[in-house]
Design a protein around this motif. Structure first.
Motif, PDB file in Angstrom:
ATOM      1  N   GLU A 163       9.806   4.594  -7.736  1.00  0.00           N
ATOM      2  CA  GLU A 163       8.341   4.015  -7.722  1.00  0.00           C
ATOM      3  C   GLU A 163       7.471   5.238  -7.530  1.00  0.00           C
ATOM      4  O   GLU A 163       6.457   5.386  -8.085  1.00  0.00           O
ATOM      5  N   ILE A 204       4.510   7.000  -9.669  1.00  0.00           N
ATOM      6  CA  ILE A 204       3.171   7.090  -9.510  1.00  0.00           C
ATOM      7  C   ILE A 204       2.731   8.762  -9.554  1.00  0.00           C
ATOM      8  O   ILE A 204       1.610   8.930 -10.025  1.00  0.00           O
ATOM      9  N   ASP A 212       2.008   9.410 -13.355  1.00  0.00           N
ATOM     10  CA  ASP A 212       0.754   9.022 -13.833  1.00  0.00           C
ATOM     11  C   ASP A 212      -0.376   9.882 -13.360  1.00  0.00           C
ATOM     12  O   ASP A 212      -1.185   9.960 -14.114  1.00  0.00           O
ATOM     13  N   LEU A 233       1.677   4.874 -16.415  1.00  0.00           N
ATOM     14  CA  LEU A 233       2.057   3.286 -15.778  1.00  0.00           C
ATOM     15  C   LEU A 233       1.653   2.263 -16.621  1.00  0.00           C
ATOM     16  O   LEU A 233       2.113   1.237 -16.516  1.00  0.00           O
ATOM     17  N   LEU A 268       2.657  -0.591 -12.387  1.00  0.00           N
ATOM     18  CA  LEU A 268       2.802   0.020 -11.089  1.00  0.00           C
ATOM     19  C   LEU A 268       3.534  -0.674 -10.275  1.00  0.00           C
ATOM     20  O   LEU A 268       3.281  -1.927 -10.202  1.00  0.00           O
ATOM     21  N   MET A 301       5.627  -1.148  -6.746  1.00  0.00           N
ATOM     22  CA  MET A 301       5.671  -0.800  -5.264  1.00  0.00           C
ATOM     23  C   MET A 301       6.586  -1.870  -4.541  1.00  0.00           C
ATOM     24  O   MET A 301       6.230  -3.117  -4.597  1.00  0.00           O
ATOM     25  N   ILE A 343      -5.264   5.577  -8.887  1.00  0.00           N
ATOM     26  CA  ILE A 343      -4.530   4.492  -9.546  1.00  0.00           C
ATOM     27  C   ILE A 343      -4.786   3.415  -8.958  1.00  0.00           C
ATOM     28  O   ILE A 343      -5.043   3.238  -7.710  1.00  0.00           O
ATOM     29  N   ILE A 345      -4.583   3.664  -4.892  1.00  0.00           N
ATOM     30  CA  ILE A 345      -3.932   5.192  -4.516  1.00  0.00           C
ATOM     31  C   ILE A 345      -4.818   6.111  -4.906  1.00  0.00           C
ATOM     32  O   ILE A 345      -5.000   6.232  -6.193  1.00  0.00           O
ATOM     33  N   LYS A 383      -5.025  10.299  -4.887  1.00  0.00           N
ATOM     34  CA  LYS A 383      -4.212  11.728  -4.524  1.00  0.00           C
ATOM     35  C   LYS A 383      -5.240  12.720  -4.184  1.00  0.00           C
ATOM     36  O   LYS A 383      -6.352  12.783  -4.528  1.00  0.00           O
TER      37      LYS A 383
END
Length: 134
Positions: A49, A53, A56, A63, A68, A70, A86, A97, A99
């Motif tokens: 998973e 992520i 993506d 995704l 997605l 989780m 995301i 989420i 980054k």
């Protein structure tokens, strides 16, 4: 400030001054998937998973056709920011989420928290970390 303090005070805090209105779970995770800090109820993500992520983030749109995932739950991918954010929706809840240079900031919510409120909480902390070179 410890990573746990960021989760407790900046992600799991009351939203917009409304007592009791908060995310259901949150975490800060390294880009390798290592947990830096998490709320007590953040679900355990499987390595595949986390890999999905990260793929993506590096290949935006990866995704969208598969969803997605989780902790075994499937979220429909909704509009995010390619390579940076995301967003996923599942029933009356969802996830954001974002980054940063070294980490991923996760927030999960259920109604009455709105997607926009989750986005604001997660992205505000992630933007601060980016500004700090993290």
């Amino acid at each position: 400030m410890s990573w746990q303090t960021y989760v407790d005070d900046h992600l799991m805090c009351d939203i917009e001054g409304q007592p009791g209105l908060r995310l259901t779970a949150a975490a800060i995770m390294g880009l390798d998937g290592a947990i830096w800090a998490q709320s007590s109820n953040f679900p355990q993500l499987k390595q595949e998973e986390i890999n999905g992520i990260m793929t993506d983030f590096n290949e935006p749109g990866h995704l969208a056709p598969v969803g997605l995932h989780m902790a075994g739950a499937k979220y429909m991918v909704i509009q995010g920011e390619p390579g940076a954010v995301i967003r996923g929706k599942k029933g009356s809840g969802g996830t954001t989420i974002k980054k940063t240079g070294q980490a991923m900031v996760f927030g999960m919510y259920e109604e009455p928290v709105t997607p926009g409120q989750c986005n604001m909480v997660v992205e505000r902390l992630a933007d601060y970390l980016i500004d700090q070179g993290l």
